[in-house]
Design an enzyme around this catalytic site. Sequence first.
Site, PDB file in Angstrom:
ATOM      1  N   ASP A 160      32.741  33.646 -41.055  1.00 33.03           N
ATOM      2  CA  ASP A 160      32.035  32.666 -41.588  1.00 33.03           C
ATOM      3  C   ASP A 160      32.864  31.610 -42.380  1.00 33.03           C
ATOM      4  O   ASP A 160      32.968  31.936 -43.382  1.00 33.03           O
ATOM      5  CB  ASP A 160      30.813  32.763 -42.182  1.00 33.03           C
ATOM      6  CG  ASP A 160      29.692  31.635 -42.241  1.00 33.03           C
ATOM      7  OD1 ASP A 160      30.400  30.383 -42.394  1.00 33.03           O
ATOM      8  OD2 ASP A 160      28.499  31.712 -42.473  1.00 33.03           O
ATOM      9  N   HIS A 197      31.500  27.284 -48.562  1.00 35.91           N
ATOM     10  CA  HIS A 197      31.619  28.613 -49.392  1.00 35.91           C
ATOM     11  C   HIS A 197      32.873  28.793 -49.981  1.00 35.91           C
ATOM     12  O   HIS A 197      33.241  29.792 -50.529  1.00 35.91           O
ATOM     13  CB  HIS A 197      31.232  29.850 -48.362  1.00 35.91           C
ATOM     14  CG  HIS A 197      29.916  29.681 -47.841  1.00 35.91           C
ATOM     15  ND1 HIS A 197      28.786  29.621 -48.394  1.00 35.91           N
ATOM     16  CD2 HIS A 197      29.794  29.631 -46.488  1.00 35.91           C
ATOM     17  CE1 HIS A 197      27.767  29.499 -47.571  1.00 35.91           C
ATOM     18  NE2 HIS A 197      28.231  29.515 -46.344  1.00 35.91           N
ATOM     19  N   ILE A 229      28.775  27.723 -52.766  1.00 39.28           N
ATOM     20  CA  ILE A 229      27.637  28.593 -52.838  1.00 39.28           C
ATOM     21  C   ILE A 229      28.084  29.939 -52.093  1.00 39.28           C
ATOM     22  O   ILE A 229      29.004  29.910 -50.977  1.00 39.28           O
ATOM     23  CB  ILE A 229      26.488  28.245 -52.745  1.00 39.28           C
ATOM     24  CG1 ILE A 229      26.343  27.974 -50.852  1.00 39.28           C
ATOM     25  CG2 ILE A 229      25.865  27.181 -53.225  1.00 39.28           C
ATOM     26  CD1 ILE A 229      25.115  27.459 -50.331  1.00 39.28           C
ATOM     27  N   GLY A 245      24.543  33.190 -47.626  1.00 41.16           N
ATOM     28  CA  GLY A 245      23.286  33.624 -47.443  1.00 41.16           C
ATOM     29  C   GLY A 245      23.514  35.143 -46.793  1.00 41.16           C
ATOM     30  O   GLY A 245      22.887  36.256 -47.265  1.00 41.16           O
TER      31      GLY A 245
END
Length: 287
Positions: free
Chosen positions: A189, A194, A209, A212
């Site tokens: 990802d 991120h 962040i 998830g």
Amino acid sequence: MPIDPATALAAPPRSTELAWDHKDVLLYHLGVGAGAHRPATDPDELRYTYEKDLQVLPSFVTVAGGGLAKAGAFNLPGLEINLAQVLHGGQRIELHRPVPAAGTGVLTSRLAALYDKGKAAVLVMRSEAADDAGPLWTCDTEIFVRGEGGFGGERGSSERLAVPERTAEWEREIPVRHDQALLYRLSGDWNPLHADPDFAKLAGFDRPILHGLCSYGTTLKAVVDTALGGDANRVLSYSTRFAGVFFPGETLRVRIWDEGTAGLVVTATAVERADAPVLTDTVVTYH
């Protein structure tokens, strides 16, 4: 119209080949925090971090062989979506048998449902993996697309899972490394949200962040290690709703309630932000 429900739902399934080996599994496990909170040679961690007697955390299926990126949710006919409006709303995996530490297979994906939430659309992509021996796993990925509702479709369920009122049977606090997102992204990802502080600010965050699905994997590992005796092969299914952001360097609090035949009810929250919700509506079924 950016979303044409009839065209999108009628699109034929897409199939692509998958392949992974023990190095992919080991990297994924490190990416969700394996080996970080006990001595590196602790047997309970080596079952995730050393190829001898390696077991596979079931959430690995979200990245195996390219994982959910292979589902092609945004390349379907009838869907023209601005990726800046996209949020990962929820995830469910069902295991048909233990995931091998190395393997090949075929992933078949289709749009299983499309819901109209008024101001947003919700897409449910279903991906099914199989090898020569039969079905391996099924993933349902819920994608929330802001600003794309109002097309007159079914609204879908708004039911939420009630958390038991009693004290949880198990509770874990997991310090998450400051570089966790940088490590996890190596499993496939590459979203700059991120990693890149400038990109994160453009998205409305003061710093990058955590993925998830990294919180998803970290939480499942805590459940396996705490409530299932460390045996990842006991997991039958794992579902969650992504309720809020989590930042690398924070502490993830995982609470687990044993609801018998209904499975394990789980919450994950950010300790430093007054237990702000990270994962909700979370259930692990097992044998």
